[in-house]
Design a protein around this motif. Structure first.
Motif, PDB file in Angstrom:
ATOM      1  N   MET B   1       0.906  -1.357  -0.047  1.00 52.80           N
ATOM      2  CA  MET B   1       0.009   0.007  -0.030  1.00 52.80           C
ATOM      3  C   MET B   1       0.786   1.108   0.113  1.00 52.80           C
ATOM      4  SD  MET B   1      -3.277   0.278   0.103  1.00 52.80           S
ATOM      5  CE  MET B   1      -3.825   1.645   1.680  1.00 52.80           C
ATOM      6  N   ALA B   2       0.511   2.181  -0.942  1.00 54.03           N
ATOM      7  CA  ALA B   2       1.157   3.495  -1.013  1.00 54.03           C
ATOM      8  C   ALA B   2       0.919   4.108   0.295  1.00 54.03           C
ATOM      9  CB  ALA B   2       0.914   4.337  -2.181  1.00 54.03           C
ATOM     10  N   TYR B   3       1.974   5.037   0.619  1.00 52.95           N
ATOM     11  CA  TYR B   3       1.908   5.730   2.007  1.00 52.95           C
ATOM     12  C   TYR B   3       0.836   6.880   1.824  1.00 52.95           C
ATOM     13  CZ  TYR B   3       6.227   3.665   3.545  1.00 52.95           C
ATOM     14  OH  TYR B   3       7.152   2.863   4.084  1.00 52.95           O
ATOM     15  N   ILE B   4       0.370   7.499   0.570  1.00 52.27           N
ATOM     16  CA  ILE B   4      -0.460   8.310   0.416  1.00 52.27           C
ATOM     17  C   ILE B   4      -1.617   7.923  -0.418  1.00 52.27           C
ATOM     18  CG2 ILE B   4       1.056  10.363   0.756  1.00 52.27           C
ATOM     19  CD1 ILE B   4       1.209  10.776  -2.124  1.00 52.27           C
ATOM     20  N   ASN B   5      -2.613   8.503  -0.775  1.00 50.04           N
ATOM     21  CA  ASN B   5      -4.004   7.910  -1.283  1.00 50.04           C
ATOM     22  C   ASN B   5      -3.930   8.115  -2.610  1.00 50.04           C
ATOM     23  OD1 ASN B   5      -6.586   7.127  -1.591  1.00 50.04           O
ATOM     24  ND2 ASN B   5      -7.443   9.023  -0.742  1.00 50.04           N
ATOM     25  N   VAL B   6      -3.185   7.202  -3.145  1.00 48.10           N
ATOM     26  CA  VAL B   6      -2.945   7.364  -4.574  1.00 48.10           C
ATOM     27  C   VAL B   6      -3.851   6.323  -5.214  1.00 48.10           C
ATOM     28  CG1 VAL B   6      -0.624   7.956  -4.650  1.00 48.10           C
ATOM     29  CG2 VAL B   6      -1.084   5.529  -4.925  1.00 48.10           C
ATOM     30  N   PRO B   7      -4.419   6.560  -6.842  1.00 46.39           N
ATOM     31  CA  PRO B   7      -5.334   5.533  -7.102  1.00 46.39           C
ATOM     32  C   PRO B   7      -4.862   4.133  -7.104  1.00 46.39           C
ATOM     33  CG  PRO B   7      -4.506   7.087  -8.944  1.00 46.39           C
ATOM     34  CD  PRO B   7      -4.011   7.519  -7.537  1.00 46.39           C
ATOM     35  N   GLU B   8      -5.454   2.931  -6.737  1.00 43.28           N
ATOM     36  CA  GLU B   8      -5.013   1.690  -6.480  1.00 43.28           C
ATOM     37  C   GLU B   8      -4.923   0.905  -7.593  1.00 43.28           C
ATOM     38  OE1 GLU B   8      -6.964  -1.157  -3.531  1.00 43.28           O
ATOM     39  OE2 GLU B   8      -7.489   0.840  -2.725  1.00 43.28           O
ATOM     40  N   GLY B   9      -3.944   0.151  -7.602  1.00 40.55           N
ATOM     41  CA  GLY B   9      -3.613  -0.860  -8.597  1.00 40.55           C
ATOM     42  C   GLY B   9      -2.705  -0.236  -9.868  1.00 40.55           C
ATOM     43  N   VAL B  10      -2.716   1.230  -9.799  1.00 41.76           N
ATOM     44  CA  VAL B  10      -1.781   1.818 -10.850  1.00 41.76           C
ATOM     45  C   VAL B  10      -0.362   1.648 -10.335  1.00 41.76           C
ATOM     46  CG1 VAL B  10      -1.339   4.215 -12.127  1.00 41.76           C
ATOM     47  CG2 VAL B  10      -3.695   3.402 -11.450  1.00 41.76           C
ATOM     48  N   PRO B  11       0.311   1.106 -11.341  1.00 46.87           N
ATOM     49  CA  PRO B  11       1.995   1.036 -10.928  1.00 46.87           C
ATOM     50  C   PRO B  11       2.713   2.224 -10.803  1.00 46.87           C
ATOM     51  CG  PRO B  11       1.537   0.318 -13.235  1.00 46.87           C
ATOM     52  CD  PRO B  11       0.325   0.639 -12.706  1.00 46.87           C
ATOM     53  N   MET B  18      -0.806  10.668 -11.225  1.00 51.67           N
ATOM     54  CA  MET B  18      -2.067  10.924 -11.390  1.00 51.67           C
ATOM     55  C   MET B  18      -2.752  11.545  -9.949  1.00 51.67           C
ATOM     56  SD  MET B  18      -3.197   7.290 -12.872  1.00 51.67           S
ATOM     57  CE  MET B  18      -4.699   7.525 -13.229  1.00 51.67           C
ATOM     58  N   PHE B  19      -2.175  11.481  -8.641  1.00 54.09           N
ATOM     59  CA  PHE B  19      -2.377  12.097  -7.805  1.00 54.09           C
ATOM     60  C   PHE B  19      -2.108  13.581  -7.563  1.00 54.09           C
ATOM     61  CE2 PHE B  19      -0.813  13.824  -3.325  1.00 54.09           C
ATOM     62  CZ  PHE B  19      -1.871  13.407  -2.749  1.00 54.09           C
ATOM     63  N   ARG B  20      -1.086  13.841  -8.443  1.00 58.04           N
ATOM     64  CA  ARG B  20      -0.508  15.123  -8.195  1.00 58.04           C
ATOM     65  C   ARG B  20      -0.245  15.435  -9.801  1.00 58.04           C
ATOM     66  NH1 ARG B  20       0.763  20.091  -6.684  1.00 58.04           N
ATOM     67  NH2 ARG B  20       2.486  20.683  -5.034  1.00 58.04           N
ATOM     68  N   PRO B  21      -1.107  15.912 -10.644  1.00 58.51           N
ATOM     69  CA  PRO B  21      -0.561  15.985 -12.089  1.00 58.51           C
ATOM     70  C   PRO B  21       0.142  17.274 -12.381  1.00 58.51           C
ATOM     71  CG  PRO B  21      -3.021  15.856 -11.850  1.00 58.51           C
ATOM     72  CD  PRO B  21      -2.428  15.806 -10.722  1.00 58.51           C
ATOM     73  N   GLU B  22       0.096  18.357 -11.524  1.00 59.68           N
ATOM     74  CA  GLU B  22       0.633  19.384 -11.695  1.00 59.68           C
ATOM     75  C   GLU B  22       2.151  19.237 -11.767  1.00 59.68           C
ATOM     76  OE1 GLU B  22       0.114  22.223  -8.544  1.00 59.68           O
ATOM     77  OE2 GLU B  22       0.502  23.987  -9.905  1.00 59.68           O
ATOM     78  N   THR B  23       2.766  18.574 -10.839  1.00 58.86           N
ATOM     79  CA  THR B  23       4.156  18.046 -10.823  1.00 58.86           C
ATOM     80  C   THR B  23       4.537  16.913 -11.766  1.00 58.86           C
ATOM     81  OG1 THR B  23       3.762  16.718  -8.648  1.00 58.86           O
ATOM     82  CG2 THR B  23       4.899  18.829  -8.560  1.00 58.86           C
ATOM     83  N   SER B 154       5.216   3.254  -3.872  1.00 63.32           N
ATOM     84  CA  SER B 154       4.121   3.118  -4.851  1.00 63.32           C
ATOM     85  C   SER B 154       3.957   1.532  -5.419  1.00 63.32           C
ATOM     86  CB  SER B 154       4.234   3.732  -5.954  1.00 63.32           C
ATOM     87  OG  SER B 154       5.478   3.923  -6.545  1.00 63.32           O
ATOM     88  N   PHE B 155       3.016   1.281  -5.903  1.00 61.63           N
ATOM     89  CA  PHE B 155       2.714  -0.143  -6.175  1.00 61.63           C
ATOM     90  C   PHE B 155       3.841  -0.538  -7.343  1.00 61.63           C
ATOM     91  CE2 PHE B 155       0.009  -2.990  -9.034  1.00 61.63           C
ATOM     92  CZ  PHE B 155       0.545  -3.985  -8.474  1.00 61.63           C
ATOM     93  N   THR B 156       4.406  -1.742  -6.923  1.00 62.87           N
ATOM     94  CA  THR B 156       5.566  -2.328  -8.029  1.00 62.87           C
ATOM     95  C   THR B 156       4.844  -3.720  -8.272  1.00 62.87           C
ATOM     96  OG1 THR B 156       7.427  -1.250  -6.689  1.00 62.87           O
ATOM     97  CG2 THR B 156       7.573  -3.011  -8.042  1.00 62.87           C
ATOM     98  N   PRO B 157       4.294  -3.800  -9.631  1.00 66.60           N
ATOM     99  CA  PRO B 157       4.051  -5.106 -10.156  1.00 66.60           C
ATOM    100  C   PRO B 157       5.108  -6.076 -10.212  1.00 66.60           C
ATOM    101  CG  PRO B 157       3.381  -3.357 -11.709  1.00 66.60           C
ATOM    102  CD  PRO B 157       4.373  -2.882 -10.645  1.00 66.60           C
ATOM    103  N   PRO B 180      -5.178  12.253 -15.340  1.00 68.95           N
ATOM    104  CA  PRO B 180      -5.584  12.261 -13.987  1.00 68.95           C
ATOM    105  C   PRO B 180      -7.190  11.610 -13.718  1.00 68.95           C
ATOM    106  CG  PRO B 180      -5.746  14.611 -14.582  1.00 68.95           C
ATOM    107  CD  PRO B 180      -5.352  13.650 -15.557  1.00 68.95           C
ATOM    108  N   THR B 181      -7.083  10.879 -12.747  1.00 70.95           N
ATOM    109  CA  THR B 181      -8.621  10.162 -12.289  1.00 70.95           C
ATOM    110  C   THR B 181      -9.238  11.304 -11.237  1.00 70.95           C
ATOM    111  OG1 THR B 181      -7.627   9.151 -10.426  1.00 70.95           O
ATOM    112  CG2 THR B 181      -7.917   7.796 -12.523  1.00 70.95           C
ATOM    113  N   ASN B 182     -10.483  10.856 -10.905  1.00 70.39           N
ATOM    114  CA  ASN B 182     -11.420  11.638  -9.992  1.00 70.39           C
ATOM    115  C   ASN B 182     -10.596  11.383  -8.720  1.00 70.39           C
ATOM    116  OD1 ASN B 182     -12.831  12.645 -12.102  1.00 70.39           O
ATOM    117  ND2 ASN B 182     -14.157  10.957 -11.971  1.00 70.39           N
ATOM    118  N   ASN B 183      -9.619  11.593  -8.300  1.00 69.60           N
ATOM    119  CA  ASN B 183      -9.092  11.241  -6.883  1.00 69.60           C
ATOM    120  C   ASN B 183      -9.833  12.182  -6.206  1.00 69.60           C
ATOM    121  OD1 ASN B 183      -7.177  11.413  -4.655  1.00 69.60           O
ATOM    122  ND2 ASN B 183      -6.169  10.022  -5.772  1.00 69.60           N
ATOM    123  N   GLN B 184     -10.105  11.481  -4.817  1.00 67.23           N
ATOM    124  CA  GLN B 184     -11.077  12.407  -3.739  1.00 67.23           C
ATOM    125  C   GLN B 184     -10.156  13.698  -3.484  1.00 67.23           C
ATOM    126  OE1 GLN B 184     -10.622   9.015  -3.767  1.00 67.23           O
ATOM    127  NE2 GLN B 184     -10.960   8.355  -1.598  1.00 67.23           N
TER     128      GLN B 184
END
Lengths: 192, 186
Positions: B1-11, B18-23, B154-157, B180-184
């Motif tokens: 599990m990533a340490y912050i709320n990033v979209p699940e299953g995305v490597p 996707m969590f922070r598109p600006e950077t 972050s998720f490592t397949p 980006p997705t509709n991350n809350q």
């Protein structure tokens, strides 16, 4: 002497960013967003993260530059000094201590960041975005420090140069100056 | 599990961007310029530098994906990648690439580890200023990317097939930031 030919009036990172302006553009943009963009961390707090990481990486140029930037934003030079000496006893908030601890772990290696350190930061009120930005600022300075030292750029001695640089960073941030850097040639001191 | 709320299953880095598109935008642009922009080093060689540094940093996601991209770009010579990752000194690559990878390995440790003799050795093998510059900057950039990916867990397949497909896509399309997705959080 730098390992590749860089403009003499641009020591440290500036000469490199002018050497390869194409790669420099996204690096500058990323830095501007992270250190000067909208954030719940103050500009000064973000400069302290850059300072602690550069100091840990023994990069004299970046340490002096970001120490000076933090000092000018704070109006004093004690906090930056104490943060470099010991994060835990430094006069910063508990949240900042937790974030600076994470930054130091990132500096070592990404895998060195522990769940415990993350939990501590969250318990002190750090948000996901603040944790994200702390990790990315620390990682970005692992790039800068290696770029600057890996090509043996010039590190000016004394504090005058860095005061001028900090003034420029305070007023213009990390974007390339629209007029370039030729005007700095006039300020060049003549070597003995 | 990533340490912050990033979209699940995305490597890997994709989830962070996707969590922070600006950077994410300048991060992907930097990768594109360093690994696909103008250079006298081939794309395969630059991907190999990225994979080599990522391996030394123990960042599985970046190592596997850039090794796969390098293999795809080397085509028939794809064994070079695994040879280098196994043992640089024994690998069947040009002396110039060997000397540049040696510099990249020093940069991975710390900037000040790069000594004048490392640079001299590369020059003797015909490396230009720009090639030395690009090698140092790619190694420095992956010292950043690796820490970003691992520092946030972050998720490592683990499926090699997944990386093969990823490598092909990176070889063909280069670096395009994910939407980006509709991350809350956003």
């Amino acid at each position: 002497m730098p390992y590749i030919p860089l403009e003499e009036h641009l020591p440290g990172i500036t000469g490199l960013l002018e050497y390869d302006k194409i790669a420099a553009a996204p690096i500058r943009e990323l830095t501007q967003i992270l250190l000067r963009g909208e954030s719940t961390l103050t500009e000064c707090e973000r400069e302290l993260i850059a300072t602690v990481v550069s100091n840990g990486n023994q990069c004299k140029f970046c340490t002096a530059a970001h120490t000076a930037a933090a000092d000018i934003l704070l109006g004093e030079n004690e906090t930056s000094q104490k943060v470099k000496e010991n994060i835990i006893t430094a006069p910063v908030s508990n949240k900042m201590k937790a974030l600076l601890t994470i930054a130091s772990m990132v500096r070592e290696n990404g895998k060195a960041v522990t769940q415990e350190a993350i939990n501590k930061a969250k318990a002190e009120g750090a948000t996901d975005i603040e944790i994200h930005d702390t990790v990315l600022i620390a990682a970005l300075f692992c790039l800068y420090n290696r770029y600057v030292d890996g090509l043996a750029t010039v590190t000016p001695a004394g504090s005058e140069f860095y005061k001028g640089l900090a003034e420029r960073l305070k007023n213009h941030g990390y974007n390339r100056l629209p007029q370039g850097y030729d005007h700095l040639k006039k300020n060049k001191t003549v070597a003995p | 599990m990533a340490y912050i709320n990033v979209p699940e299953g995305v490597p890997g880095i994709r989830s962070l961007v996707m969590f922070r598109p600006e950077t994410g935008k300048p991060l992907y642009e930097l990768a594109q310029m360093l690994l696909r922009g103008n250079s006298t080093l081939t794309e395969a060689e630059r991907e190999l530098i990225a994979a080599y540094v990522s391996k030394r940093n123990d960042t599985m996601f970046c190592m596997m994906s850039h090794a796969a991209a390098s293999r795809a770009l080397y085509g028939n010579d794809k064994n070079i990648v695994d040879d280098v990752l196994k043992d640089l000194q024994q690998a069947n690559i040009s002396s110039k690439m060997k000397s540049l990878l040696n510099i990249a390995g020093k940069v991975q440790i710390l900037g000040k580890e790069v000594k004048p003799e490392d640079i001299e050795a590369a020059r003797k093998e015909g490396a230009t200023d720009k090639e030395i510059h690009d090698t140092v900057l790619i190694a420095a950039a992956f010292s950043m990317f690796n820490r970003y990916v691992d520092g946030l867990a972050s998720f490592t397949p683990t499926d090699e097939k997944e990386y093969e497909a990823m490598g092909k896509r990176m070889a063909e399309k280069g670096y395009v930031a994910p939407q980006p997705t509709n991350n809350q959080n956003h």
